[in-house]
Design a protein around this motif. Sequence first.
Motif, PDB file in Angstrom:
ATOM      1  N   LEU A 135     -52.509  15.652  -5.996  1.00 37.59           N
ATOM      2  CA  LEU A 135     -51.837  16.761  -5.842  1.00 37.59           C
ATOM      3  C   LEU A 135     -52.233  17.508  -7.205  1.00 37.59           C
ATOM      4  O   LEU A 135     -52.557  16.911  -8.251  1.00 37.59           O
ATOM      5  CB  LEU A 135     -50.438  16.714  -6.258  1.00 37.59           C
ATOM      6  CG  LEU A 135     -49.171  17.618  -6.065  1.00 37.59           C
ATOM      7  CD1 LEU A 135     -49.387  18.347  -4.608  1.00 37.59           C
ATOM      8  CD2 LEU A 135     -47.993  16.896  -6.157  1.00 37.59           C
ATOM      9  N   GLU A 136     -52.584  18.890  -7.062  1.00 39.05           N
ATOM     10  CA  GLU A 136     -52.896  19.619  -8.199  1.00 39.05           C
ATOM     11  C   GLU A 136     -52.026  20.150  -8.750  1.00 39.05           C
ATOM     12  O   GLU A 136     -50.915  20.837  -8.385  1.00 39.05           O
ATOM     13  CB  GLU A 136     -54.029  20.756  -7.636  1.00 39.05           C
ATOM     14  CG  GLU A 136     -54.381  21.570  -8.540  1.00 39.05           C
ATOM     15  CD  GLU A 136     -55.463  22.660  -8.219  1.00 39.05           C
ATOM     16  OE1 GLU A 136     -56.051  23.352  -8.880  1.00 39.05           O
ATOM     17  OE2 GLU A 136     -55.720  22.702  -7.108  1.00 39.05           O
ATOM     18  N   PRO A 137     -52.119  20.169 -10.459  1.00 37.17           N
ATOM     19  CA  PRO A 137     -50.719  20.513 -10.852  1.00 37.17           C
ATOM     20  C   PRO A 137     -50.740  22.085 -10.854  1.00 37.17           C
ATOM     21  O   PRO A 137     -51.815  22.749 -11.042  1.00 37.17           O
ATOM     22  CB  PRO A 137     -50.905  19.697 -12.403  1.00 37.17           C
ATOM     23  CG  PRO A 137     -52.460  19.776 -12.480  1.00 37.17           C
ATOM     24  CD  PRO A 137     -52.838  19.238 -10.984  1.00 37.17           C
ATOM     25  N   ASP A 138     -49.582  22.772 -11.453  1.00 34.67           N
ATOM     26  CA  ASP A 138     -49.629  24.077 -11.831  1.00 34.67           C
ATOM     27  C   ASP A 138     -50.284  24.336 -13.248  1.00 34.67           C
ATOM     28  O   ASP A 138     -50.787  25.498 -13.409  1.00 34.67           O
ATOM     29  CB  ASP A 138     -48.124  24.716 -11.834  1.00 34.67           C
ATOM     30  CG  ASP A 138     -47.597  24.468 -10.125  1.00 34.67           C
ATOM     31  OD1 ASP A 138     -48.347  24.556  -9.120  1.00 34.67           O
ATOM     32  OD2 ASP A 138     -46.414  24.312 -10.194  1.00 34.67           O
ATOM     33  N   ALA A 139     -49.999  23.161 -13.947  1.00 27.83           N
ATOM     34  CA  ALA A 139     -50.345  23.428 -15.467  1.00 27.83           C
ATOM     35  C   ALA A 139     -50.899  21.898 -15.857  1.00 27.83           C
ATOM     36  O   ALA A 139     -50.217  21.002 -15.501  1.00 27.83           O
ATOM     37  CB  ALA A 139     -49.578  24.369 -16.303  1.00 27.83           C
ATOM     38  N   GLY A 140     -51.543  21.957 -16.926  1.00 32.45           N
ATOM     39  CA  GLY A 140     -51.968  20.693 -17.473  1.00 32.45           C
ATOM     40  C   GLY A 140     -53.346  19.985 -17.007  1.00 32.45           C
ATOM     41  O   GLY A 140     -53.901  20.414 -16.111  1.00 32.45           O
ATOM     42  N   THR A 141     -53.520  18.964 -17.617  1.00 29.79           N
ATOM     43  CA  THR A 141     -55.138  18.220 -17.368  1.00 29.79           C
ATOM     44  C   THR A 141     -54.762  16.802 -16.976  1.00 29.79           C
ATOM     45  O   THR A 141     -53.791  16.319 -17.763  1.00 29.79           O
ATOM     46  CB  THR A 141     -55.862  18.507 -18.550  1.00 29.79           C
ATOM     47  OG1 THR A 141     -55.323  18.095 -19.782  1.00 29.79           O
ATOM     48  CG2 THR A 141     -56.298  20.097 -18.554  1.00 29.79           C
ATOM     49  N   VAL A 142     -55.596  16.209 -16.646  1.00 36.23           N
ATOM     50  CA  VAL A 142     -55.876  14.715 -16.300  1.00 36.23           C
ATOM     51  C   VAL A 142     -57.047  14.216 -16.636  1.00 36.23           C
ATOM     52  O   VAL A 142     -58.297  14.669 -16.055  1.00 36.23           O
ATOM     53  CB  VAL A 142     -55.201  14.320 -14.900  1.00 36.23           C
ATOM     54  CG1 VAL A 142     -55.510  12.725 -14.850  1.00 36.23           C
ATOM     55  CG2 VAL A 142     -53.784  14.589 -14.891  1.00 36.23           C
ATOM     56  N   ARG A 143     -57.551  13.185 -17.470  1.00 34.62           N
ATOM     57  CA  ARG A 143     -58.786  12.632 -17.485  1.00 34.62           C
ATOM     58  C   ARG A 143     -58.438  11.195 -17.443  1.00 34.62           C
ATOM     59  O   ARG A 143     -57.629  10.256 -17.932  1.00 34.62           O
ATOM     60  CB  ARG A 143     -59.099  12.760 -18.903  1.00 34.62           C
ATOM     61  CG  ARG A 143     -59.342  14.303 -19.453  1.00 34.62           C
ATOM     62  CD  ARG A 143     -60.000  14.439 -20.852  1.00 34.62           C
ATOM     63  NE  ARG A 143     -61.391  13.857 -21.126  1.00 34.62           N
ATOM     64  CZ  ARG A 143     -62.344  14.742 -20.576  1.00 34.62           C
ATOM     65  NH1 ARG A 143     -62.095  15.812 -20.196  1.00 34.62           N
ATOM     66  NH2 ARG A 143     -63.566  14.245 -21.081  1.00 34.62           N
ATOM     67  N   ILE A 144     -59.371  10.521 -16.428  1.00 38.78           N
ATOM     68  CA  ILE A 144     -59.455   9.031 -16.250  1.00 38.78           C
ATOM     69  C   ILE A 144     -60.742   8.570 -16.531  1.00 38.78           C
ATOM     70  O   ILE A 144     -61.955   9.033 -16.360  1.00 38.78           O
ATOM     71  CB  ILE A 144     -59.453   8.911 -14.600  1.00 38.78           C
ATOM     72  CG1 ILE A 144     -58.169   9.576 -14.048  1.00 38.78           C
ATOM     73  CG2 ILE A 144     -59.515   7.411 -14.067  1.00 38.78           C
ATOM     74  CD1 ILE A 144     -56.965   9.029 -14.566  1.00 38.78           C
ATOM     75  N   ALA A 145     -60.469   7.572 -17.422  1.00 38.76           N
ATOM     76  CA  ALA A 145     -61.762   7.130 -18.257  1.00 38.76           C
ATOM     77  C   ALA A 145     -62.631   8.050 -18.676  1.00 38.76           C
ATOM     78  O   ALA A 145     -63.968   8.134 -18.777  1.00 38.76           O
ATOM     79  CB  ALA A 145     -62.658   5.954 -17.171  1.00 38.76           C
ATOM     80  N   GLY A 146     -62.099   9.051 -19.439  1.00 42.79           N
ATOM     81  CA  GLY A 146     -62.854  10.195 -20.166  1.00 42.79           C
ATOM     82  C   GLY A 146     -63.275  11.372 -19.172  1.00 42.79           C
ATOM     83  O   GLY A 146     -63.859  12.028 -19.554  1.00 42.79           O
ATOM     84  N   ILE A 147     -63.073  11.276 -17.917  1.00 52.36           N
ATOM     85  CA  ILE A 147     -63.584  12.046 -16.835  1.00 52.36           C
ATOM     86  C   ILE A 147     -62.386  12.961 -16.390  1.00 52.36           C
ATOM     87  O   ILE A 147     -61.457  12.472 -15.891  1.00 52.36           O
ATOM     88  CB  ILE A 147     -64.155  11.358 -15.730  1.00 52.36           C
ATOM     89  CG1 ILE A 147     -65.045  10.311 -16.011  1.00 52.36           C
ATOM     90  CG2 ILE A 147     -64.798  12.406 -14.662  1.00 52.36           C
ATOM     91  CD1 ILE A 147     -65.700   9.358 -15.077  1.00 52.36           C
ATOM     92  N   ASP A 148     -62.770  14.253 -16.457  1.00 54.79           N
ATOM     93  CA  ASP A 148     -61.680  15.299 -16.077  1.00 54.79           C
ATOM     94  C   ASP A 148     -61.490  15.265 -14.320  1.00 54.79           C
ATOM     95  O   ASP A 148     -62.303  15.397 -13.585  1.00 54.79           O
ATOM     96  CB  ASP A 148     -61.845  16.559 -16.497  1.00 54.79           C
ATOM     97  CG  ASP A 148     -60.934  17.775 -16.312  1.00 54.79           C
ATOM     98  OD1 ASP A 148     -60.671  17.774 -15.003  1.00 54.79           O
ATOM     99  OD2 ASP A 148     -60.360  18.166 -17.146  1.00 54.79           O
ATOM    100  N   MET A 149     -60.147  14.933 -14.124  1.00 57.51           N
ATOM    101  CA  MET A 149     -59.792  14.941 -12.703  1.00 57.51           C
ATOM    102  C   MET A 149     -60.235  16.128 -11.967  1.00 57.51           C
ATOM    103  O   MET A 149     -60.449  15.838 -10.786  1.00 57.51           O
ATOM    104  CB  MET A 149     -58.378  14.355 -12.530  1.00 57.51           C
ATOM    105  CG  MET A 149     -57.738  14.240 -11.090  1.00 57.51           C
ATOM    106  SD  MET A 149     -58.821  13.033 -10.320  1.00 57.51           S
ATOM    107  CE  MET A 149     -58.146  11.534 -10.812  1.00 57.51           C
ATOM    108  N   PHE A 150     -60.146  17.350 -12.483  1.00 57.89           N
ATOM    109  CA  PHE A 150     -60.026  18.544 -11.443  1.00 57.89           C
ATOM    110  C   PHE A 150     -61.443  19.110 -11.693  1.00 57.89           C
ATOM    111  O   PHE A 150     -61.710  19.656 -10.792  1.00 57.89           O
ATOM    112  CB  PHE A 150     -58.688  19.288 -11.911  1.00 57.89           C
ATOM    113  CG  PHE A 150     -57.535  18.553 -11.668  1.00 57.89           C
ATOM    114  CD1 PHE A 150     -57.094  18.437 -10.578  1.00 57.89           C
ATOM    115  CD2 PHE A 150     -56.859  18.131 -12.890  1.00 57.89           C
ATOM    116  CE1 PHE A 150     -55.937  17.467 -10.203  1.00 57.89           C
ATOM    117  CE2 PHE A 150     -55.593  17.438 -12.628  1.00 57.89           C
ATOM    118  CZ  PHE A 150     -55.048  17.264 -11.305  1.00 57.89           C
ATOM    119  N   ASP A 151     -62.106  18.596 -12.765  1.00 59.28           N
ATOM    120  CA  ASP A 151     -63.569  19.432 -12.837  1.00 59.28           C
ATOM    121  C   ASP A 151     -64.682  18.391 -12.108  1.00 59.28           C
ATOM    122  O   ASP A 151     -65.443  18.895 -11.649  1.00 59.28           O
ATOM    123  CB  ASP A 151     -64.073  19.491 -14.208  1.00 59.28           C
ATOM    124  CG  ASP A 151     -63.285  20.568 -15.041  1.00 59.28           C
ATOM    125  OD1 ASP A 151     -62.748  21.308 -14.604  1.00 59.28           O
ATOM    126  OD2 ASP A 151     -63.245  20.608 -16.471  1.00 59.28           O
TER     127      ASP A 151
END
Length: 319
Positions: A54-70
Motif C-alpha cells: 500500500l502506498e502511503p500518502d506521505a512518509g518513507t520506508v527503507r528495508i535493509a537500507g533500500i527505499d521501498m518506493f524507489d
Amino acid sequence: MAVLIEASGLKKRFGSIAAVNGISLTVQKGEVLGFLGPNGAGKSTTMKMITGFLEPDAGTVRIAGIDMFDNPKAAKGKLGYLPEGAPSYGEMTAGDFLNFIAEIRGFEAGEAMKRVGAAVEKTEIGSVLGQRIETLSKGYKRRVAMAQAILHDPQVLVMDEPTDGLDPNQKHHVRQLISEMAANKAIIVSTHILEEVEAVCSRAIIINKGRIVADGTAEDLMRRLPSHGAVAISVPGDRVQALRSALGALPGLSRIDTVGQANGHVRVRLVPKTGALQPHDVAQLLRQHAVDVEEIYAERGNLDEVFRQITTSDEAAHA
C-alpha cells in the motif's frame, strides 16, 4: 546492530478517515517488535505500507537500507510477509504453491527444492503438501502462508497475527520458530494475544487512532501501571489493623489499599511512592511485629491492563 526496518512519517487516509497519522519506527537486526493496538487502530494499514503493498500518502520506508518506493523489487526481495487472512491460491496444493513461490523468487530447481523443504520442515506442514489449500483448516492455511514468507530466508519478516487459528501446541511451535529466527532478522509481529508479546517480543509499540502511543519493552510498559512494584498481602480479617500499624513507618510506602475480601481473609496492596517495594523486607518487618500473613507477593501487572489503560486514556484525550 544494523537497522533493517525504517519507517518515517507514514500517513494514510481513506476518505475522511486518517487510518495512519504520522507513524515512525525502526527495527534492528535481532529485534522482534510486537505491534499492538485496538481494532481499527491502523496496524494492518501500517504493515501494508511497510511491506510495499500500500502506498502511503506521505512518509518513507527503507528495508535493509533500500527505499521501498524507489526500488520496490529489491526491497521486497529482502522481506517476507505474512498478511492478515493468509491469502493464497486455494486451488493449488500446498506443495505446488510453495514451489511456485520458490520459482517467482528466482530459485533454480535444486535450490528451490532445498528452500521448500526447509520451509516445510520449519512450519511442520509435510502431511498436507498434497492437499488443495482451500481444503485445509485455518491453522494449516496459516502455516502454509508462513512457509511462503520464510522460504527465501529474508532479512526482514512482517507477520500479521501469525498464530491466528492455531491450537495451543501449534502456537507454541510458531513462537519457538520466531524466537529461533530472531537473531539474524528484524521481525514485526502484529498480535491481539498479549501473552505472545512477552513470549517472543523484545520490544512492543502500541498504536491507537493511527498514532504510536507507547514504545518499550514489556517490562517498560508494565511500569506505567500504578500497581507495578506494589506488594500484595493476604491476612486474616482480624489482623488488618495490626498489619497497618506495623507498616505505618515502612520507608517508601505511599499508601495501603484494601482490594478484596474472601473466606475471612482480607487482601491489601502496599503502593510504593516510587520504584518497587521488596516482599522480603515487608515480610521481615511483619515478623518483627508478630503479624502472620497468609500470602505475600510482588505485583507486576500484565499487558492487558497496560493496553486498556493506554488505549482508553488516549481515546479520552481525543474526545
